[in-house]
Design a protein around this motif. Structure first.
Motif, PDB file in Angstrom:
ATOM      1  N   TYR A 104      -0.330  -9.119  -1.496  1.00 12.76           N
ATOM      2  CA  TYR A 104       0.269  -8.792  -2.788  1.00 12.76           C
ATOM      3  C   TYR A 104      -0.748  -8.247  -3.781  1.00 12.76           C
ATOM      4  N   LYS A 106      -3.579  -5.410  -4.931  1.00 13.67           N
ATOM      5  CA  LYS A 106      -4.128  -4.066  -4.757  1.00 13.67           C
ATOM      6  C   LYS A 106      -5.522  -4.053  -5.386  1.00 13.67           C
ATOM      7  N   LEU A 131       4.879  -3.481  -7.167  1.00 11.47           N
ATOM      8  CA  LEU A 131       4.395  -2.671  -6.054  1.00 11.47           C
ATOM      9  C   LEU A 131       5.353  -1.514  -5.801  1.00 11.47           C
ATOM     10  N   THR A 156       0.966  -2.259  -0.193  1.00 11.21           N
ATOM     11  CA  THR A 156      -0.093  -3.108   0.358  1.00 11.21           C
ATOM     12  C   THR A 156       0.085  -3.349   1.848  1.00 11.21           C
ATOM     13  N   ARG A 171       9.432   1.572  -7.742  1.00  9.55           N
ATOM     14  CA  ARG A 171       8.530   0.460  -8.055  1.00  9.55           C
ATOM     15  C   ARG A 171       9.396  -0.781  -8.226  1.00  9.55           C
TER      16      ARG A 171
END
Length: 185
Positions: A104, A106, A131, A156, A171
């Motif tokens: 989770y 980045k 994300l 991810t 998103r």
């Protein structure tokens, strides 16, 4: 000191030179015999989970876990580098220490690193992260009434279930504690 009768989920204590966190507990009062506390405890350094029963009067020293917010920088050769935002010191952590949280996080995101006596042992992602969906099958208009879901790959690399109206490039907000879709942004 902490007595076994005060055990609660998430509490940390020292036993036999090791530090444990209580994963689950249950106070048991049988019809015959003395009461006891049945627990599931996890060794914070090794990650081993064991089941153990304690006498409620047993006393153990409480372990003080330091939590520090740090910035994730990059991964290199199986090591994940985090930077302290105050001292700019970088620490490398291995795959076992970052576990599921790295799915989770980045680069440049903040995470909570847990320390015991100056030694980092665990990483926690923020409770909610935003994300981008990098791949999912296209949805169909009007196909949302049933509450059906489909798998979606996020930036991810983790795959979660999302509602049918989510498309590649959207998103979304994800709850990192459960790995569930929360909302589209």
């Amino acid at each position: 000191m902490l007595s076994a009768s005060e055990f609660r989920k998430g509490l940390t204590f020292e036993m036999d030179g090791q530090v444990y966190v209580i994963v689950d507990f249950q106070h048991v009062k049988p019809g015959k015999g003395a009461a006891f506390v049945r627990t599931k405890i996890k060794n914070i350094m090794t990650g081993a989970v064991i089941e153990k029963s304690f006498n409620p009067t047993d006393k153990y020293p409480k372990a003080h876990i330091e939590r520090k917010e740090m910035q994730y920088l990059y991964e290199d050769g199986g090591l994940y580098y985090f930077m302290d935002n105050e001292t700019y010191e970088q620490i490398p952590l291995n795959k076992e220490q970052v576990e599921d949280a790295i799915m989770y996080i980045k680069p440049n995101d903040t995470a909570i690193i847990k320390f015991y006596k100056g030694e980092a042992f665990s990483v926690e992602a923020q409770n909610f992260v935003e994300l981008e969906v990098t791949h999912t099958e296209p949805g169909f208009k009007g196909d949302t009434a049933t509450g059906a879901t489909k798998p979606a790959t996020l930036e991810t690399g983790i795959v979660i279930n999302v509602p049918l109206f989510i498309n590649t490039g959207d998103r979304i907000r994800v709850d990192t504690r459960t790995g569930e879709y929360m909302e589209r942004l």
